[in-house]
Design a protein around this motif. Structure first.
Motif, PDB file in Angstrom:
ATOM      1  N   LEU A   1       0.837  -1.199   0.000  1.00 59.38           N
ATOM      2  CA  LEU A   1       0.000   0.000   0.000  1.00 59.38           C
ATOM      3  C   LEU A   1       0.875   1.254   0.000  1.00 59.38           C
ATOM      4  CD1 LEU A   1      -2.654  -1.109   2.657  1.00 59.38           C
ATOM      5  CD2 LEU A   1      -2.920  -1.024   0.162  1.00 59.38           C
ATOM      6  N   PRO A   2       0.412   2.313  -0.615  1.00 57.36           N
ATOM      7  CA  PRO A   2       1.209   3.558  -0.612  1.00 57.36           C
ATOM      8  C   PRO A   2       1.314   4.119   0.810  1.00 57.36           C
ATOM      9  CG  PRO A   2      -0.978   3.947  -1.526  1.00 57.36           C
ATOM     10  CD  PRO A   2      -0.838   2.457  -1.375  1.00 57.36           C
ATOM     11  N   ALA A   3       2.412   4.763   1.091  1.00 59.56           N
ATOM     12  CA  ALA A   3       2.623   5.349   2.434  1.00 59.56           C
ATOM     13  C   ALA A   3       1.672   6.531   2.643  1.00 59.56           C
ATOM     14  CB  ALA A   3       4.059   5.814   2.561  1.00 59.56           C
ATOM     15  N   PRO A   4       1.197   6.718   3.882  1.00 58.32           N
ATOM     16  CA  PRO A   4       0.320   7.887   4.157  1.00 58.32           C
ATOM     17  C   PRO A   4       1.058   9.177   3.875  1.00 58.32           C
ATOM     18  CG  PRO A   4       0.334   6.300   5.982  1.00 58.32           C
ATOM     19  CD  PRO A   4       1.427   5.884   5.045  1.00 58.32           C
TER      20      PRO A   4
END
Length: 370
Positions: A363-366
């Motif tokens: 998942l992409p980083a926040p």
């Protein structure tokens, strides 16, 4: 009833010499049919069978096709029932060909991919029987069964002084009516050796142009191949191609290695189409026996498959329990199943595709994180 060495006269220069069926219980080897043909001044012998008796029948048949001055022996594939008398080529090279006089050493050709099994047939059959050790009961360990089978085929002389492989000759693109093959031509194009490679790795079929005979050899040994090196797709492809030759009138007579018959025209087409239909039915039956299950108990599958084969009456040439089990193993592989281990009673299964799928991307980083 036919007997070993009986002859079917096709025309004044072509005869089919009949072999016999396999009878293991009575120590009787199967013997493949052989074609004897004269193309101009060339005597053409397609396969030589096995046994001294059959050798004598072949020798007599060479006098039935008219005078010849040189000889050509063609081996369709390396199985024992087709190659035992191949050294007859040496005799034919020194013979007085039907009054025409000998023409020096006879030519003899074999498929390169079958040379290993011709050199060591026992190892070839061990491999075949090891594959079915968990599918059907064997009377002895595979090594001993293989030795027993090979011992039936005597004397065994698969090579002669002039043996060469087809593959030593430049490959040719051969067009026969609407069908294209790769292979080799002999006797000024009157004899066409066409690669098929379905029944076993090196198999070829032979087309005799001038008399319209297409010799299928063992590509028509039932709807499904039994040997470890059989290729089901190639079997069905060559059967379809040959059927097209008959539809187009480019072949008139069909012969093969084991059915002791000469089929013409519509009868030949019907026979070929019947084999293709049987192959489709047996594949559907095999698929139904495996169902949606990922694992199959091979012994249970083989028993039920054998019942279906018997009910349909499509066991092919020389039907017996071991050959049916060999065919069952090929059906399982065609459906994508493999033994889970090297154990004799190992389950056969399809790959678990869920376990082979790549992991999802991370998942992409926040926003604002490091």
């Amino acid at each position: 009833m036919t007997a070993l060495g009986d002859v079917i006269e096709i025309d004044d220069r072509t005869v089919l010499v009949l072999g016999q069926e396999l009878d293991v219980e009575h120590d009787q080897p199967d013997v493949a049919n052989a074609l004897v043909h004269r193309a101009g001044e060339t005597l053409v012998l397609v396969d030589t069978g096995v046994t001294t008796e059959f050798r004598g029948a072949l020798r007599e048949a060479t006098a039935l096709v008219g005078p010849w001055s040189r000889a050509l022996v063609l081996t369709t594939h390396g199985h024992l029932d087709h190659v035992g008398n191949n050294d007859l080529a040496d005799e034919l090279g020194d013979a007085e060909g039907g009054g025409g006089g000998g023409g020096g050493p006879a030519e003899h050709y074999v498929p390169a991919l079958d040379v290993d099994q011709m050199l060591d047939p026992a190892a070839y059959w061990v491999r075949s029987f090891e594959r079915i050790a968990g599918l059907a009961p064997l009377p002895a360990p595979p090594v001993l069964v293989a030795r027993e089978v090979v011992s039936l085929f005597q004397p065994m002389r698969p090579f002669c002084a002039t043996t060469r492989t087809y593959e030593e000759r430049p490959p040719e693109q051969i067009r026969i009516g609407p069908v294209r093959f790769t292979g080799w031509t002999f006797a000024d194009g009157a004899v066409r050796v066409l690669r098929s490679q379905g029944h076993c790795a090196g198999h070829v079929i032979v087309h005799l142009r001038d008399c319209g005979v297409l010799h299928l050899s063992d590509e028509g040994n039932g709807p499904c191949g039994a040997m470890a090196d059989a290729d089901q797709l190639k079997i069905q492809t060559v059967l379809g191609a040959v059927a097209l030759l008959f539809e187009a009138g480019e072949a008139e007579l069909l012969t093969d290695g084991h059915t002791f018959a000469v089929r013409s025209g519509a009868e030949a087409r019907s026979y070929l189409e019947g084999l293709l239909e049987q192959a489709a039915v047996l594949r559907e039956i095999a698929l139904g026996l495996t169902g949606e299950s990922r694992q199959v108990r091979p012994g249970e599958f083989t028993a039920r498959y054998a019942e279906a084969v018997a009910e349909l009456g499509v066991g092919g040439a020389n039907p017996n329990a071991m050959f049916t089990a060999m065919t069952a193993a090929n059906q399982l592989r065609e459906l994508g199943l493999r033994p889970e281990s090297g154990d004799i009673d190992a389950l056969w299964s399809r790959p678990a595709l869920a376990n082979l799928a790549p992991p999802p991307p991370p998942l992409p980083a926040p926003p604002g994180s490091i």
